[in-house]
Enzyme design. Structure first.
Site, short mmCIF file in Angstrom:
data_model
loop_
_atom_site.label_atom_id
_atom_site.label_comp_id
_atom_site.label_asym_id
_atom_site.label_seq_id
_atom_site.Cartn_x
_atom_site.Cartn_y
_atom_site.Cartn_z
N ARG A 39 -1.61 2.65 -10.07
CA ARG A 39 -1.20 2.63 -11.48
C ARG A 39 -1.30 1.28 -12.16
O ARG A 39 -1.03 1.17 -13.34
CB ARG A 39 0.25 3.15 -11.60
CG ARG A 39 0.34 4.59 -11.20
CD ARG A 39 1.78 5.10 -11.20
NE ARG A 39 1.78 6.48 -10.77
CZ ARG A 39 1.70 6.89 -9.52
NH1 ARG A 39 1.60 6.00 -8.54
NH2 ARG A 39 1.69 8.17 -9.22
N PRO A 64 -7.61 -1.80 -4.70
CA PRO A 64 -6.85 -1.56 -5.94
C PRO A 64 -5.66 -0.65 -5.73
O PRO A 64 -5.67 0.19 -4.81
CB PRO A 64 -7.88 -0.91 -6.87
CG PRO A 64 -9.02 -0.49 -6.02
CD PRO A 64 -8.96 -1.25 -4.75
P1 CNA Z 1 1.36 2.26 -7.48
O1 CNA Z 1 2.02 3.39 -8.20
O2 CNA Z 1 -0.07 1.96 -7.81
O3 CNA Z 1 2.24 0.96 -7.75
C1 CNA Z 1 1.85 -0.30 -7.28
C2 CNA Z 1 2.72 -1.34 -7.98
O4 CNA Z 1 2.41 -2.60 -7.42
C3 CNA Z 1 2.45 -1.42 -9.49
O5 CNA Z 1 3.69 -1.38 -10.17
C4 CNA Z 1 1.76 -2.78 -9.66
O6 CNA Z 1 2.10 -3.40 -10.86
C5 CNA Z 1 2.29 -3.56 -8.47
N1 CNA Z 1 1.39 -4.60 -7.97
C6 CNA Z 1 0.03 -4.55 -7.83
N2 CNA Z 1 -0.43 -5.68 -7.28
C7 CNA Z 1 0.66 -6.49 -7.09
C8 CNA Z 1 0.83 -7.80 -6.58
N3 CNA Z 1 -0.21 -8.52 -6.12
N4 CNA Z 1 2.08 -8.31 -6.54
C9 CNA Z 1 3.14 -7.60 -7.00
N5 CNA Z 1 3.04 -6.35 -7.49
C10 CNA Z 1 1.81 -5.79 -7.53
O7 CNA Z 1 1.43 2.44 -5.92
P2 CNA Z 1 2.63 2.97 -5.05
O8 CNA Z 1 2.36 2.46 -3.69
O9 CNA Z 1 3.95 2.78 -5.65
O10 CNA Z 1 2.34 4.54 -5.10
C11 CNA Z 1 2.25 5.21 -4.01
C12 CNA Z 1 0.83 5.70 -3.70
C13 CNA Z 1 -0.25 4.67 -3.83
C14 CNA Z 1 0.79 6.09 -2.28
O11 CNA Z 1 0.48 7.44 -2.19
C15 CNA Z 1 -0.32 5.25 -1.61
O12 CNA Z 1 -0.94 5.98 -0.58
C16 CNA Z 1 -1.23 4.98 -2.71
N6 CNA Z 1 -2.22 3.91 -2.57
C17 CNA Z 1 -2.35 3.21 -1.41
C18 CNA Z 1 -3.28 2.19 -1.32
C19 CNA Z 1 -3.42 1.43 -0.02
O13 CNA Z 1 -3.31 2.03 1.05
N7 CNA Z 1 -3.64 0.12 -0.09
C20 CNA Z 1 -4.07 1.87 -2.42
C21 CNA Z 1 -3.89 2.61 -3.60
C22 CNA Z 1 -2.97 3.63 -3.66
#
Ligand code: CNA
Length: 259
Positions: A41, A38
Site C-alpha cells: 500500500r 515493494p
Molecule cells: P502494507 O499494507 O503494504 O504496509 C506496509 C507499510 O510499511 C506501509 O504503511 C508503508 O508506509 C510502510 N513502509 C514501507 N517502507 C517502509 C520503510 N522503509 N520504513 C518504514 N515504513 C515503511 O503491508 P503489510 O505488511 O502491512 O500488509 C500485509 C501484506 C503485505 C501481507 O499479506 C504480505 O504478505 C504482503 N507483502 C509482503 C511482501 C514481502 O514479503 N516483502 C511484499 C509486499 C506485500
C-alpha cells in the site's frame, strides 16, 4: 526522518528494549522495501504497479485465490521480480537477529513471504502468510519443495504438475486459511514483555489482529513511515524509515555491555 521528538522516541525505544527480556516482533512489507521489494500500500507499492500493468478489476486480485484460478499470470509475473535477483536482508532484519544472538527471547511473526528473517539468522519465525519454500498442485494436491519449481518462478513461467494442474506456492492468498502455526500463536501467544510492530499498515486481518491483541496487553511500539489507524493503541509510535530507526537504536544498544 519525519517524526517530531525523534531523539526522545529513540531513547524510549532503547529503554523499552533494554528492559524487556521477551519480545514479539511483528513485521510487514515495510521492513523489506529497502531490500528492493515493494510493499502493498505504500506510494511505490505493488497495488499501484499491478493495477496499471495487468488491468486488474481490483489491485488485491493479484493475491486473490478466486482471481488466481481465473488468471494466474499476474501472480507469476510478479513472483519473477521477487526471484530475479539475490535479495538480501535489510539492516532491520539483521538487527532483529542480533537481539536474539545477544540473549533476548525473540519471536518474529511476519506477514512477509520473502523469507528474509530466516536468511538474516532469526530462529523463531512464524510466517503467517506462508512462503515460497513449498507448493502444492491445485488439482491433485501433490506437494513440492522449492527446488523443483524455482527455475520456472525465476522465468515467470507457470509451474505445472504431471497431472497438468497448476503448482501454487504456499503463500497465503486472500480467501485462503493462514497456517495452523499462526492460529496456535494467536490463541496461545508466546510469553512477552514487549511487542514491536515494524513496517505494517496493519490493514490485513487476521494477521494484524495478533499484533493488536498483544499491544492491548503489554508494552508496545510501532515503527512505520506513515501513521496507521491503530496508532492510539501503542505506547510508542515512531514515524520514520525502519532502517534509520534500527540503526539508531542498535548504535545505542551496542554501547551498553548488558541490556
Ligand atoms: P502494507 O499494507 O503494504 O504496509 C506496509 C507499510 O510499511 C506501509 O504503511 C508503508 O508506509 C510502510 N513502509 C514501507 N517502507 C517502509 C520503510 N522503509 N520504513 C518504514 N515504513 C515503511 O503491508 P503489510 O505488511 O502491512 O500488509 C500485509 C501484506 C503485505 C501481507 O499479506 C504480505 O504478505 C504482503 N507483502 C509482503 C511482501 C514481502 O514479503 N516483502 C511484499 C509486499 C506485500
Amino acid at each position: 526522518m519525519h517524526d517530531k521528538n525523534l531523539n526522545e522516541k529513540i531513547n524510549k525505544a532503547v529503554q523499552l528494549i533494554k528492559s524487556s527480556d521477551k519480545i514479539v516482533i511483528f513485521t510487514g512489507a515495510g521492513i523489506s522495501t529497502n531490500c528492493g521489494i515493494p510493499d502493498f500500500r505504500g506510494e511505490n507499492g505493488i497495488y499501484n504497479m499491478v493495477k496499471k500493468k495487468y488491468n486488474l478489476p481490483y489491485p488485491e486480485a493479484v493475491f486473490d485465490i478466486s482471481y488466481f484460478e481465473h488468471d494466474p499470470h499476474p501472480f507469476y509475473d510478479l513472483t519473477k521480480e521477487l526471484f530475479k535477483s539475490d535479495i538480501q536482508p535489510s539492516l532491520s532484519h539483521k538487527f532483529i537477529a542480533w537481539l536474539e544472538e545477544k540473549g533476548k527471547t525473540i519471536n518474529v511473526v511476519t506477514q512477509n513471504i520473502d523469507m528474509l528473517h530466516t536468511k538474516a539468522g532469526s530462529k523463531n519465525v512464524i510466517e503467517c502468510h506462508g512462503t515460497y519454500l513449498t507448493a502444492h498442485c491445485l488439482k491433485c494436491g501433490k506437494k513440492f519443495e522449492i527446488n523443483s519449481f524455482e527455475d520456472k518462478l525465476k522465468k515467470g513461467e507457470i509451474p505445472l504438475c504431471i497431472c497438468s494442474g497448476i503448482i501454487k506456492p504456499d503463500v497465503v492468498f486472500f480467501g485462503e486459511m493462514l497456517p495452523d502455526k499462526f492460529y496456535i500463536a494467536y490463541h496461545n501467544p508466546p510469553e512477552a514483555d514487549l511487542v514491536i510492530v515494524m513496517g505494517s499498515s496493519l490493514m490485513v486481518q487476521p494477521a494484524a489482529g495478533f499484533a493488536l491483541m498483544l499491544a492491548n496487553k503489554i508494552n508496545s511500539m510501532i515503527i512505520n513511515n506513515e501513521p496507521t489507524v491503530y496508532d492510539k493503541i501503542f505506547d510508542l509510535v515512531v514515524n520514520m524509515d525502519i532502517d534509520e530507526f534500527s540503526s539508531a537504536v542498535w548504535e545505542k544498544l551496542k554501547k551498553n555491555n548488558k541490556f
